[in-house]
Design a protein around this motif. Structure first.
Motif, PDB file in Angstrom:
ATOM      1  N   LYS A 192       3.055   1.674  -2.979  1.00 35.49           N
ATOM      2  CA  LYS A 192       2.462   2.141  -4.201  1.00 35.49           C
ATOM      3  C   LYS A 192       2.267   3.560  -4.422  1.00 35.49           C
ATOM      4  O   LYS A 192       2.315   4.386  -5.491  1.00 35.49           O
ATOM      5  N   ARG A 206      -7.203   7.708  -2.286  1.00 34.40           N
ATOM      6  CA  ARG A 206      -6.527   7.996  -1.097  1.00 34.40           C
ATOM      7  C   ARG A 206      -6.572   9.400  -0.821  1.00 34.40           C
ATOM      8  O   ARG A 206      -6.603  10.415  -1.691  1.00 34.40           O
ATOM      9  N   GLN A 212       0.737  -1.045   0.018  1.00 38.91           N
ATOM     10  CA  GLN A 212      -0.079  -0.067  -0.092  1.00 38.91           C
ATOM     11  C   GLN A 212       0.822   1.412   0.237  1.00 38.91           C
ATOM     12  O   GLN A 212       0.663   2.003  -0.895  1.00 38.91           O
TER      13      GLN A 212
HETATM   14  N1  ASP Z   1      -3.784  -2.377   0.068  1.00 37.80           N
HETATM   15  C1  ASP Z   1      -5.199  -2.719  -0.047  1.00 37.80           C
HETATM   16  C2  ASP Z   1      -5.373  -4.038   0.325  1.00 37.80           C
HETATM   17  O1  ASP Z   1      -4.584  -4.826   0.322  1.00 37.80           O
HETATM   18  C3  ASP Z   1      -5.883  -2.470  -1.530  1.00 37.80           C
HETATM   19  C4  ASP Z   1      -6.003  -1.265  -2.005  1.00 37.80           C
HETATM   20  O2  ASP Z   1      -6.594  -0.413  -1.269  1.00 37.80           O
HETATM   21  O3  ASP Z   1      -5.393  -0.855  -2.972  1.00 37.80           O
HETATM   22  O4  ASP Z   1      -6.626  -4.378   0.685  1.00 37.80           O
END
Ligand code: ASP
Length: 578
Positions: A191, A480, A188
């Motif tokens: 990225k 986000r 998370q």
């Molecule tokens: N990282 C989040 C999850 O693993 C997914 C996301 O919000 O892109 O649920």
């Protein structure tokens, strides 16, 4: 040369050719003076015929030279079923011990023994098909995302522990004594940092690690198709990934899913299905009947905050025994209901377990409200609203299973949108992020977000979305937060002190101060995605080397103890429980 062809390749048109095949002996059968051998490799099975006897055991690895000939009794179940190989010579490449279970479409081995010899289980056709589908789907996702300009970037596996959500797996650092890495629960933050770095469209098919108590069919390590995009709104993200799903369904399964994929907001999903991952392949929706049933002297309903019902079609004939069994079923701790009220809409009239309190007219009104027809059975539960809806949702799924309404070959995807941003937890007396702490509040809810009243904060929604397929959450994501002050406020709302937030998340708050673009994304659970595409409920078959439900790899016997020497290097000591 070990082989000229594979075991799945030869057809009647090849008759007369001299070929060399290599593979595993699946089965030998003696027939008069001849021996028939099913020779197997990843590509299929070809029948060999030999004059006389052989001492080839099951799973011997052999090479056979011979001529392709037309078969007398065609096997219509095999693509190679019109031919066989008249064998001239056999060369044993390797002997095999008799495997502990049969390597067949359906094996005689139990789960534990097959897990221990996973490499033998993986020889079986169902597992080969499962992993081939997984491969196909990974390629389809890659091709689609590449064509859409997404760049595959790897992010680290040794990161920092930020326990928020699930528990982290930690890795001791030898070079930094007393300090630990954590394995990522997802990429998370990385990225998002890639978005700050201007990479615009990122994806990765990536392993994630969560040290959770393993519920059925969860793996401590699992794979996500993880994606993030810059300069996007929710609509852009949903459209992009609808496209990916459509391509994957079409190209891998030849299935065309609805276009557009239906959307439902979280509140509707909870009210109508008692779940944020509704299975919409069948109806049996939840109806609130509070106003119809309260105030008639039935204390259980009268004192309840909410009374809801589902109508089970054609189930009026359920016996007392069946209903008693279901009553016990809903009372199990996994469901947690106090009891189950039923109303039968039978030919002879309406009958219920609460006839004492309601006139037939009043019960008819309930039947009408839930859309029950003659022959249907209504189940009612009551209690706190969301809790009761959830229980009705679980009962609904169970009835869907019992009535055979959940055909794994029927695909009903949908998006759940407009999730609440926060979830209150009575036990710890604080809010938790419903998705994760990087999810942005909807711009129109900013005022609530900065309010310090619990009721206001509960009203804040997020541009967060889940991709749901047949009652499973297959993916989820959000738009986000990209401003440092909003992110800081989010940690404050979550009751994380400024120092703590700085210590754990300072890097991302800081990054947001250097020109973070608006961004959003999502991740799909790839293992489950494969299983559902394959028409299966369990993910284990779609992972080459999975762990069992105690989190163990019984094949390599892990986790395991480490040497004293390794412990000393790490300056770690094991405390034994007295
Ligand atoms: N990282 C989040 C999850 O693993 C997914 C996301 O919000 O892109 O649920």
């Amino acid at each position: 040369m070990y082989r000229t062809h594979t075991c799945g390749e030869l057809r009647i048109g090849d008759a007369g050719k001299k070929v060399t095949l290599a593979g595993w002996v699946q089965r030998t059968r003696k027939f008069g003076s001849m021996t028939f051998i099913d020779l197997r490799d990843r590509y299929g099975i070809t029948q060999l015929v030999l004059d006389g006897d052989t001492d080839l055991g099951r799973e011997y690895v052999i090479q056979a030279v011979g001529q392709v000939v037309k078969r007398e009794s065609v096997n219509a179940n095999l693509p190679t079923g019109e031919i066989e190989i008249k064998v001239e010579s056999v060369n044993v490449l390797n002997k095999a011990q008799t495997p502990p279970f049969t390597i067949e479409e359906v094996s005689d081995g139990g789960e534990d023994i097959r897990a221990k010899y996973r490499y033998l289980d993986l020889r079986r056709a169902p597992l080969q098909r499962a992993l081939a589908l997984r491969h196909r789907l990974a390629q389809e996702a890659r091709n689609y995302l590449d064509a859409q300009g997404f760049m595959e970037v790897e992010t680290p596996y040794l990161i920092k522990s930020t326990p928020e959500g699930a528990r982290d797996f930690v890795v001791p650092s030898r070079m930094n004594q007393g300090q630990f890495y954590a394995l990522p629960q997802s990429p998370q933050t990385f990225k998002q940092l890639l978005m700050v770095a201007g990479y615009d469209r990122y994806f990765q098919i990536v392993r994630c690690f969560r040290d959770e108590d393993l519920r059925a069919d969860r793996q401590p390590e699992f794979t996500q198709i993880d994606c993030e995009m810059s300069f996007v709104e929710q609509e852009d993200v949903l459209n992009t990934f609808e496209g990916m799903m459509r391509a994957m369904f079409h190209n891998a399964l030849g299935v065309d899913i609805p276009n557009p994929i239906p959307r439902m907001n979280w509140y509707d999903a909870m009210d109508r299905y008692g779940s944020d991952k509704p299975d919409i392949r069948f109806g049996m929706e939840i109806h609130e009947i509070s106003s119809l049933v309260k105030g008639h002297g039935f204390g259980v309903f009268d004192s309840a905050d909410y009374v809801g019902a589902i109508c089970v079609p054609g189930a009026a004939g359920y016996t007392r025994k069946q209903i008693d069994e279901l009553t016990e079923w809903v009372k199990r701790p996994q469901v947690g209901a106090k009891g189950l009220i039923y109303i039968r809409v039978a030919e002879e009239g309406i009958k219920s377990s609460v006839d004492k309190f309601y006139t037939p007219e009043q019960l008819s009104q309930v039947a009408e409200a839930v859309g029950a027809k003659q022959g249907d059975l209504i189940f009612c539960l009551c209690g706190a609203k969301r809790k009761t809806q959830t229980q009705l949702g679980v009962l609904r799924i169970e009835m869907g299973n019992r009535l055979g309404l959940r055909d794994p070959k029927v695909f009903a995807p949908l998006w759940i949108v407009d999730f609440p941003l926060l979830e209150w937890d009575d036990e710890t007396n604080r809010f938790y992020a419903m998705h994760h702490p990087f999810t942005a509040p909807k711009p129109e809810h900013m005022e609530y977000f900065y309010s310090n009243r619990k009721e206001d904060l509960e009203k804040v929604c997020a541009n967060a979305y889940d991709f749901v397929l047949n009652g499973n959450e297959l993916g989820g994501g959000s738009i986000r937060i990209h401003q440092a002050d909003v992110q800081e406020r989010m940690f404050e709302v979550l009751g994380i002190s400024k120092e703590d937030a700085d210590y754990k998340f300072g890097f991302i708050i800081n990054a947001f101060k250097y020109g973070a673009p608006p961004h959003g994304g999502l991740a799909f659970g790839f293992d489950r995605l494969c299983a559902l595409f394959g028409g299966q409920e369990t993910i284990r078959d779609y992972i080459a080397f999975p762990k069992n439900n105690q989190g163990r790899d019984v094949m390599i016997d892990s986790p395991s103890l480490i040497d004293q020497e390794q412990l000393e290097e790490l300056k770690l000591a094991i405390k034994t429980e007295k």
